[in-house]
Design an enzyme around this catalytic site. Structure first.
Site, PDB file in Angstrom:
ATOM      1  N   HIS A   1     -11.141  -5.643   3.094  1.00  0.00           N
ATOM      2  CA  HIS A   1     -12.434  -5.781   2.412  1.00  0.00           C
ATOM      3  C   HIS A   1     -12.260  -5.747   0.903  1.00  0.00           C
ATOM      4  CE1 HIS A   1     -13.677  -4.749   6.462  1.00  0.00           C
ATOM      5  NE2 HIS A   1     -14.926  -5.052   6.160  1.00  0.00           N
TER       6      HIS A   1
ATOM      7  N   HIS B   1      -9.889   3.639   5.223  1.00  0.00           N
ATOM      8  CA  HIS B   1      -8.765   3.343   4.338  1.00  0.00           C
ATOM      9  C   HIS B   1      -8.523   4.503   3.380  1.00  0.00           C
ATOM     10  CE1 HIS B   1      -8.440  -0.903   5.536  1.00  0.00           C
ATOM     11  NE2 HIS B   1      -9.762  -0.911   5.550  1.00  0.00           N
TER      12      HIS B   1
END
Length: 271
Positions: free
Chosen positions: A193, A235
């Site tokens: 992303h 993440h």
């Protein structure tokens, strides 16, 4: 001399450390020493006999073990620095994962953070680019959209390949979503992303004429999309930062292999 001898004997008697119970603490008994020495001799003899009867491979492994232990006990400065930075990254990422689950401090905002993350998924951007490409009637617009589609496809392939090589998991044990499986964004490093948001923001800033407020909002959107992945626990911080770097490098790669208008028209006619 005769008077000094009784005095020394009296001192020895008055000394507490000379008692039998304290002598056993300071000086080991002879029986224990003999048993230990005999046990060491037997173990050394047994070890020597085993080494003589063993295979050459086992002898080499036994000789290499102390060196490996020394390497583990005395790591290099680079290893210590890398492990320290890795520990700091994991600790900070866990603390910033405020929306990792419903029981977290910001668990009620998890749905909103997930919605922000969807704006950085590759599948909606690819579908939107194809729709705009079909409806576009200008050569310049089709050229930009075709190169944007190329950039999105390259981002998915490059990020998926890097994630398969690294195979780093996120700070929390969270299963990827359906869109993540479609874009092969199943591991943590680098953050897909973040790379996509950085690449798209740089692409639009370079090829679209936007007002200054819109340019600022575009940069803020890319930053929010990247760090939203840390907030939901998918993440680490370094994954997002590396994703921004890879997104910029992907933009530079697309600029180098930029397809001309004739090439885009040929591809559109084939499609």
């Amino acid at each position: 001399m005769p008077a000094s001898q009784p005095r020394s004997r009296a001192r020895d008697r008055s000394n507490v450390l000379n008692r039998a119970e304290f002598l056993s603490l300071n000086q080991p008994l002879k029986g224990n020493q003999e048993s230990r020495s005999s046990g060491r001799k037997q173990s050394s003899q047994a070890g020597a006999a085993g080494a003589q009867n063993g295979n050459p491979k086992e002898r080499r492994q036994s000789q290499q073990l102390p060196e490996e232990d020394c390497m583990q006990l005395n790591p290099s400065f680079k290893g210590i620095a890398f492990n320290s930075l890795l520990a700091i990254d994991i600790c900070m990422s866990k603390r910033l994962g405020v929306c990792a689950n419903q029981a977290s401090s910001w668990g009620s905002a998890r749905s909103m953070i997930n919605l922000l993350g969807i704006t950085g998924h590759g599948i909606p951007w690819i579908a939107g680019t194809l729709i705009c490409l079909v409806k576009s009637s200008t050569l310049a617009g089709q050229e930009v959209l075709m190169n944007l589609l190329l950039a999105l496809l390259l981002d998915i392939v490059i990020v998926a390949g890097l994630q398969k090589l690294a195979k780093r998991k996120g700070p929390y044990d969270i299963n990827p979503g359906l869109l993540d499986y479609l874009t092969m964004d199943t591991y943590a490093f680098p953050a897909g992303h973040a790379s996509r948001a950085a690449m798209l923001s740089k692409f639009f800033l370079n090829h679209l004429v936007l007002a200054i407020p819109l340019r600022i909002l575009l940069v803020l959107w890319a930053l929010c999309v990247g760090f939203s992945r840390v907030m939901i626990g998918r993440h680490h911080i370094t994954d997002v930062l590396s994703g921004f770097v890879f997104g910029y490098l992907q933009f530079r790669l697309v600029e180098l292999i930029w397809m001309s208008s004739n090439t885009c028209q040929m591809l559109i006619s084939i499609w």
